[in-house]
Structures are given as structure tokens and as C-alpha cells.
Design a protein around this motif. Structure first.
Motif, PDB file in Angstrom:
ATOM      1  N   VAL A 375       0.848  -1.185   0.000  1.00  0.00           N
ATOM      2  CA  VAL A 375       0.000   0.000   0.000  1.00  0.00           C
ATOM      3  C   VAL A 375       0.886   1.239   0.000  1.00  0.00           C
ATOM      4  N   ASP A 377       1.546   5.464  -0.354  1.00  0.00           N
ATOM      5  CA  ASP A 377       0.879   6.656   0.189  1.00  0.00           C
ATOM      6  C   ASP A 377      -0.293   7.046  -0.690  1.00  0.00           C
ATOM      7  N   PHE A 380      -3.245   4.729  -0.224  1.00  0.00           N
ATOM      8  CA  PHE A 380      -3.776   4.662   1.132  1.00  0.00           C
ATOM      9  C   PHE A 380      -4.851   5.708   1.382  1.00  0.00           C
ATOM     10  N   VAL A 384     -11.799   2.868   5.299  1.00  0.00           N
ATOM     11  CA  VAL A 384     -11.773   1.456   4.943  1.00  0.00           C
ATOM     12  C   VAL A 384     -12.380   1.232   3.556  1.00  0.00           C
ATOM     13  N   GLU A 388     -10.991  -0.839   0.345  1.00  0.00           N
ATOM     14  CA  GLU A 388     -11.734  -1.994  -0.166  1.00  0.00           C
ATOM     15  C   GLU A 388     -12.128  -1.790  -1.627  1.00  0.00           C
ATOM     16  N   LEU A 410      -3.508  -6.634   0.468  1.00  0.00           N
ATOM     17  CA  LEU A 410      -2.791  -5.377   0.649  1.00  0.00           C
ATOM     18  C   LEU A 410      -1.820  -5.548   1.807  1.00  0.00           C
ATOM     19  N   GLU A 412       1.884  -4.041   4.007  1.00  0.00           N
ATOM     20  CA  GLU A 412       2.630  -2.839   4.380  1.00  0.00           C
ATOM     21  C   GLU A 412       3.851  -2.655   3.473  1.00  0.00           C
ATOM     22  N   PRO A 413       4.346  -1.425   3.384  1.00  0.00           N
ATOM     23  CA  PRO A 413       5.542  -1.176   2.570  1.00  0.00           C
ATOM     24  C   PRO A 413       6.709  -2.041   3.028  1.00  0.00           C
ATOM     25  N   LYS A 414       7.548  -2.381   2.099  1.00  0.00           N
ATOM     26  CA  LYS A 414       8.778  -3.163   2.350  1.00  0.00           C
ATOM     27  C   LYS A 414       8.482  -4.596   2.806  1.00  0.00           C
TER      28      LYS A 414
ATOM     29  N   LEU B  15      -2.824   5.274   9.511  1.00  0.00           N
ATOM     30  CA  LEU B  15      -1.717   4.378   9.211  1.00  0.00           C
ATOM     31  C   LEU B  15      -2.249   3.017   8.790  1.00  0.00           C
ATOM     32  N   PHE B  16      -1.617   2.444   7.770  1.00  0.00           N
ATOM     33  CA  PHE B  16      -2.035   1.135   7.283  1.00  0.00           C
ATOM     34  C   PHE B  16      -1.361   0.034   8.087  1.00  0.00           C
ATOM     35  N   LEU B  17      -2.168  -0.893   8.588  1.00  0.00           N
ATOM     36  CA  LEU B  17      -1.633  -1.998   9.384  1.00  0.00           C
ATOM     37  C   LEU B  17      -2.077  -3.320   8.782  1.00  0.00           C
ATOM     38  N   GLU B  18      -1.106  -4.192   8.539  1.00  0.00           N
ATOM     39  CA  GLU B  18      -1.487  -5.549   8.155  1.00  0.00           C
ATOM     40  C   GLU B  18      -1.929  -6.275   9.413  1.00  0.00           C
ATOM     41  N   LYS B  20      -1.093  -8.565  11.354  1.00  0.00           N
ATOM     42  CA  LYS B  20      -0.112  -9.528  11.852  1.00  0.00           C
ATOM     43  C   LYS B  20       0.458  -9.000  13.158  1.00  0.00           C
ATOM     44  N   ARG B  23       2.621  -5.333  14.999  1.00  0.00           N
ATOM     45  CA  ARG B  23       2.658  -4.102  14.214  1.00  0.00           C
ATOM     46  C   ARG B  23       2.203  -2.880  15.033  1.00  0.00           C
ATOM     47  N   ALA B  44      -9.891   0.616  12.607  1.00  0.00           N
ATOM     48  CA  ALA B  44     -10.931   0.020  11.771  1.00  0.00           C
ATOM     49  C   ALA B  44     -10.304  -1.196  11.133  1.00  0.00           C
ATOM     50  N   THR B  46     -10.573  -4.943   8.771  1.00  0.00           N
ATOM     51  CA  THR B  46     -11.257  -5.905   7.920  1.00  0.00           C
ATOM     52  C   THR B  46     -10.574  -7.236   8.201  1.00  0.00           C
ATOM     53  N   ASP B  48      -8.399  -8.645   6.477  1.00  0.00           N
ATOM     54  CA  ASP B  48      -7.012  -8.681   6.019  1.00  0.00           C
ATOM     55  C   ASP B  48      -6.130  -7.546   6.525  1.00  0.00           C
ATOM     56  N   PHE B  49      -6.737  -6.411   6.782  1.00  0.00           N
ATOM     57  CA  PHE B  49      -5.900  -5.283   7.200  1.00  0.00           C
ATOM     58  C   PHE B  49      -6.666  -4.374   8.148  1.00  0.00           C
ATOM     59  N   ILE B  51      -6.870  -0.067   9.693  1.00  0.00           N
ATOM     60  CA  ILE B  51      -6.418   1.314   9.581  1.00  0.00           C
ATOM     61  C   ILE B  51      -6.426   1.904  10.988  1.00  0.00           C
ATOM     62  N   GLY B  70       8.888   3.124   8.078  1.00  0.00           N
ATOM     63  CA  GLY B  70       8.475   2.212   7.021  1.00  0.00           C
ATOM     64  C   GLY B  70       6.976   1.973   6.929  1.00  0.00           C
ATOM     65  N   PHE B  71       6.198   2.793   7.576  1.00  0.00           N
ATOM     66  CA  PHE B  71       4.745   2.628   7.504  1.00  0.00           C
ATOM     67  C   PHE B  71       4.148   3.506   6.399  1.00  0.00           C
ATOM     68  N   THR B  72       2.995   3.076   5.908  1.00  0.00           N
ATOM     69  CA  THR B  72       2.219   3.941   5.030  1.00  0.00           C
ATOM     70  C   THR B  72       1.344   4.809   5.919  1.00  0.00           C
TER      71      THR B  72
END
Lengths: 432, 150
Positions: A375, A377, A380, A384, A388, A410, A412-414, B15-18, B20, B23, B44, B46, B48-49, B51, B70-72
Motif C-alpha cells: 500500500v 501513500d 492509502f 476502509v 476496499e 494489501l 505494508e511497505p517493504k 496508518l495502514f496496518l497488516e 499480523k 505491528r 478500523a 477488515t 485482512d488489514f 487502519i 516504514g509505515f504507510t
């Protein structure tokens, strides 16, 4: 058993003479009719008259998949379109497929090639042939269909999918020969088991499986589960379709129909031809094709050729089952998938430097494709539903370009490992 | 002077969080070592991921630190609204927005209070319009600086 014994068992000296005549004719024709070939020959300083022996084949330039795209759709055909009776196509990397065309005679020849495979597998005009390859632009379904009809067998053109129906017809019609991808054959066997199908009541005795790589272990498993002989078949639309090479009952490699195709093995790095017995990239030249002949086509498939005579009596060179690729193409449920196809979708949604990875795994017996996308910037959002939406759009676009479903993940980066700055695009977890 | 529109926006870090393990802990660790305090947060998720959305003591610094980590990450403007800490308090605020055709994308609450009232984060599309409407109805929204330093 043989379909065309006099050809399939032709003494090699005689065969080589036949091949040279056909090669000369093909080379002259593509030079005369197709600007692409004339330019490519001239760039290499070679003319049709330079082909005096089969060894001179190596003087000719290679043809690659990109050449087909550059001449989309019909630029490499050597006959007017009114002589073309059918086209097939495989999915493209940027939305445009690669297209091939067949004349009436090409269809007859192709049917004979598939008929050789069916006959070599021990099936005949009294067979009931269930064709569970996909019908359509993909050569699998129609290729087998015409071959089985040519043999005079009864064809059940059921196409792929709908396993319950497949099993019902297999039982009710008394199918003797099943044609599909090996992974689908395994899947069907499991469904049959789960649905309590009485295997002793089935008349199935042969499977001809192809369109994707499989292993000896898979063969053993298929033969044990179904109680059949599981035969390999190889082909690609750029050359013809299924039946370019086929297995005989000895199961010691696939006989290449050398009266139609000249095989070579080359070093994929240097392009140098390699002798029999050495591993390298398979290259084919068609020498008896009207609509879409092709010169030294680089298949990217890795194999080994053997010239020694097979116990079955056929003199055609045998190729070992394909063990890998020289590029990053994946074959998933019989469909060719290139990472660049996924990349084109990501570029389309506005990603300038997309980071993604194709992860393919075998869940049970069926291959599943996951596309991991980092994902950025730009992609993003704090909402939600927007993420989606992106997931959904990617899924739809990828599905429509590849022709198979993929799960979008989707990440995370790296997350996707980079080696020397370049991302690894493909992870194949299948153990086949 | 009553600050209107622009001046009343509060910066939120998203911030986007997988999904897992570890994190979220990594996010809080990064903020902690950089002396950034979390004022409010919500996740929030789902299947799979997720926010993660936060109001922090120093949003510009948080954005920088998390990006380097390293986060989005992105910054979004939201509204911090004071809501009477009594039954029906939030309802009154929501009614005003609904009456004026303003859709709420999401909302979550602060743990701390600036006064006796509760504090709620609102995310809407038409942010300045929403602020003006709320203020016209006598509902207090807070300035960014006041929220960061709670």
C-alpha cells in the motif's frame, strides 16, 4: 498403437530429408510474405537460399513472444484472412493477447497431431472422450475436441468446471479417456471420493493431462487415485496447441511430431544450440503450417531432448517433461500468467512504481493465486471503504486480464523482499 | 474571536496496518521513543488489514517518524467536538449534522476531557461546512493546538 505409423516411425534419414524440404519451403514463404521475417533475416544477413541443410537452421533469427505482440493481431500470418478458418489467442501482458491463425489444412494437421497422442495412449475410435479443458480462445478444449473426433471417438465436450456434472457424465456415459489439466484431474478425483463415487463402476482407463507442469509424483498419484494410465501431452498455441509432443505407452518422454516441428535446445543465455541430452530452452520451428508458421520460437520452457529410439518404435525425438521456465511466467490452472500483466493493472490505477508479488500455492489440489500489493501513500486512505474499493478494482481488473481469479492482499511497505533493489515478483509454493 | 472553518481543523494520523502480530506495538514504540503522546485512537479493521487512526501530541513529527519507520501514513483533517457527557449528548450533535445533510465517515472518542464535556473525533467530507454548522448551533469544536496538548 499408432495413428500414422509410416510417419511416426519413419527412419530418421528419411525424416531429415522430409524436414529439410519442408523447412526450405517455410523459410522461403515467410521471407516472401511476412515483412517482419524478411527484415529479421536481412538484419542477420541470411537469405532463404542459405538454408542448405537442417544444421543451417541455426543461422536464422529467433522469434519471441514480443514479436507476436508487435505484429498484433494478424501481422505474422502468411495467408489472406479468407483462408484462415480459426484464430486462438492467449492472454496478453498489456491487455492485447497474442493471436494465432489456422487454415483448414492446419486444423486437419493439428487434429492428426492430437490423434497421435490419443492413439499412443491406447485409446481409439471406440473411446468415450471427456474433454474438460476450457473451450474458447485457449487451444486446449477445441484442440482435443478435433483430435478426438478425428480418431472417431465419441466426444463429450463438457469443458472445464462443474465437477459434480463431470462425475455424473463420466459414470453415466462410461468415459474411457479424460482430458484436462493434471491439477483438475486430481481435484476431480477428490470430489469423486468425497461424493462416494464407486470407482470400480467407472470405465475410465486413460487420462491425457497437460497445459501445466506436473511431476512424476503427481502422475503416480493420479494413476493410483483413478486406476488409470496418466499420459503427458505438450503444446503451445504459438506453435500449434496441444499435441506438439505426446507420450506413448512407454512413458519415457514426449515424442515431438518432427514432421511438423523442428525442435532445438539452446543455451538461454547465449542462444547457442546444445546437443541432445543437454538441458536448455526449447525452441521450435514449424515446417508444415500454412496460416501461422513460426521460425525458431523461444518457448522459455526448459527441457532435454533425446534422440535414441523409443521402445514403442517411434523415431521422433523425445523431450523430457518441462522442468521450469527461463522467464517469470507462471502456469496456473492451465493459464499463462506473467507478473507484468499484474503490473499493468497497477499502473492503470495510477501506481507509478508498484511493489507487488504473485504468490501461488496449491490448496488441496487446486492452484490459488494471491497478489500481494504494497500500500503506497497514494493508494492509502483513512477510510476502509476506499481501500476496499481499490482491492475490488484490482481483483476485477486482474481477473479480466488473466482470465483467472486472484485474491488481492494489501500489505505494508517493504513487506515484499527486494534483492539488489529489484523485487522478487513470483513466489511459487506449489509442490508438484 | 471565534475561529471558524480552517482554524478549527484537527490533524489526524492514519496508518495502514497488516493483520499480523507486533505491528501496533511497533507504532506505539516509535511514538514513545520520540516523545509523542497518543491523545485518541481507533482501529478500523477488515479480515485482512486495519487502519489505525490517532490524534497525537505532535502530528507533524509523528508523520515523519512513522514514515521513516516504514509505515504507510497519511494526515487527514478531522473535527474535535465537545459533547455533553450525559445521555443524548452525542445524539444532539449527530442530529445537527444529519439535518444539514452532512455524512459522517466515522467517529471515535477521546479518553481525556477538556472540560466536563466528552470529546469526540468526527471525520466528514465537508469539514469546514460541518464546523460552521456546529458552531452556529452552539456546539463547541476545539482547535488543533488545544487538542494536541490536552
Amino acid at each position: 498403437m499408432f495413428w500414422q505409423k509410416e510417419l511416426e516411425c519413419m527412419p530418421r534419414e528419411e525424416l531429415r530429408k522430409l524436414q529439410l524440404d519442408k523447412l526450405k519451403e517455410t523459410v522461403q514463404r515467410v521471407y516472401d510474405k511476412v515483412p517482419f521475417y524478411r527484415q529479421a533475416f536481412q538484419a542477420k544477413g541470411v537469405e532463404p537460399g542459405d538454408i542448405k541443410s537442417l544444421e543451417d537452421l541455426r543461422k536464422l533469427p529467433f522469434t519471441v513472444k514480443q514479436d507476436l505482440r508487435d505484429n498484433y493481431p494478424f501481422g505474422l500470418f502468411t495467408v489472406p484472412m479468407e483462408s484462415i478458418v480459426r484464430v486462438h489467442a492467449s492472454s496478453g501482458t498489456t491487455g492485447k493477447p497474442t493471436v494465432v491463425g489456422y487454415t483448414q489444412q492446419d486444423i486437419v494437421n493439428w487434429s492428426d497431431q492430437v490423434a497421435r497422442s490419443i492413439t499412443a495412449a491406447g485409446e481409439s475410435s471406440s473411446s468415450m472422450v471427456q474433454i474438460a479443458y476450457g473451450y474458447g480462445l485457449f487451444t486446449g478444449g477445441l484442440g482435443f475436441h478435433y483430435g478426438a473426433e478425428r480418431v472417431g471417438a465419441t466426444v463429450v465436450p463438457i469443458s472445464g468446471g462443474n465437477s459434480k456434472r463431470q462425475l455424473m457424465l463420466m459414470e453415466d456415459f462410461g468415459t474411457t479417456l479424460l482430458c484436462c489439466t493434471p491439477s483438475y484431474a486430481l481435484n476431480l478425483a477428490e470430489e469423486a471420493h468425497e461424493n462416494g463415487v464407486d470407482f470400480s463402476k467407472l470405465k475410465l482407463k486413460t487420462g491425457i493431462f497437460g497445459a501445466e507442469p506436473w511431476s512424476l509424483n503427481m502422475r503416480k498419484e493420479l494413476e493410483a487415485k483413478w486406476g488409470i494410465k496418466a499420459m503427458d501431452i505438450y503444446g503451445l498455441s504459438e506453435i500449434m496447441g496441444p499435441g506438439v509432443s505426446y507420450e506413448c505407452i512407454c512413458q519415457k518422454g514426449l515424442h515431438i511430431s518432427e514432421d511438423f516441428f523442428l525442435p532445438e535446445i539452446i543455451n538461454p543465455e547465449t542462444g547457442e544450440p546444445l546437443p541432445y541430452g543437454e538441458k536448455g530452452e526449447l525452441v521450435f520451428t514449424t515446417i508444415d503450417k500454412e496460416g501461422f508458421p513460426i521460425i525458431r520460437y523461444r518457448t522459455r520452457d526448459i527441457s532435454i531432448l533425446h534422440e535414441d529410439k523409443c521402445d514403442c518404435g517411434r523415431t521422433f525425438v523425445r523431450m523430457e517433461r518441462v522442468t521450469g521456465r527461463t522467464d517469470d511466467m507462471l502456469i496456473i490452472r492451465g493459464v499463462n500468467v506473467f507478473p507484468s500483466q499484474v503490473e499493468s493493472v497497477l499502473l492503470e490505477i495510477g501506481e507509478t512504481e508498484p511493489h507487488y508479488q504473485l504468490v501461488v500455492d496449491r490448496k488441496g489440489t487446486l492452484d490459488e493465486l494471491e497478489v500481494w500489493v504494497e500500500v503506497s501513500d497514494k493508494m492509502f486512505s483513512d477510510e476502509v471503504r476506499r481501500l476496499e474499493d481499490i482491492e475490488r478494482k484490482l481483483r476485477q481488473e486482474i481477473n479480466s486480464i488473466l482470465g483467472i481469479g486472484a485474491k488481492i492482499k494489501l500489505v505494508e511497505p517493504k513487506t515484499i523482499p527486494r534483492s539488489e533493489g529489484k523485487a522478487k515478483r513470483v513466489v511459487d509454493k506449489r509442490e508438484i | 474571536m471565534i475561529l471558524r472553518g480552517e482554524g478549527m481543523r484537527v490533524k489526524q494520523i492514519s496508518l495502514f496496518l497488516e493483520n499480523k502480530s507486533g505491528r501496533l506495538a511497533e507504532v506505539t514504540r516509535l511514538l514513545g521513543t520520540n516523545d509523542i503522546n497518543i491523545r485518541a485512537l481507533s482501529i478500523a479493521d477488515t479480515t485482512d488489514f486495519g487502519i489505525l487512526r490517532m490524534i497525537v501530541s505532535n502530528p507533524d513529527e509523528a508523520l515523519k517518524v512513522l514514515k521513516e519507520g516504514g509505515f504507510t501514513v497519511s494526515m487527514t483533517d478531522v473535527i474535535a467536538v465537545e459533547v455533553a457527557d450525559q445521555p443524548g449528548g452525542l445524539g444532539a450533535v449527530l442530529q445537527v449534522l444529519q439535518d444539514n445533510g452532512i455524512n459522517i465517515e466515522y467517529l471515535y472518542a477521546f479518553l481525556e476531557k477538556s472540560s466536563n464535556d466528552a470529546l469526540v473525533v468526527l471525520r466528514v467530507e465537508q469539514i469546514d461546512e460541518a464546523i460552521n454548522i456546529l458552531q452556529a448551533k452552539g456546539i463547541n469544536t476545539l482547535k488543533g493546538e488545544d487538542v494536541y496538548s490536552l
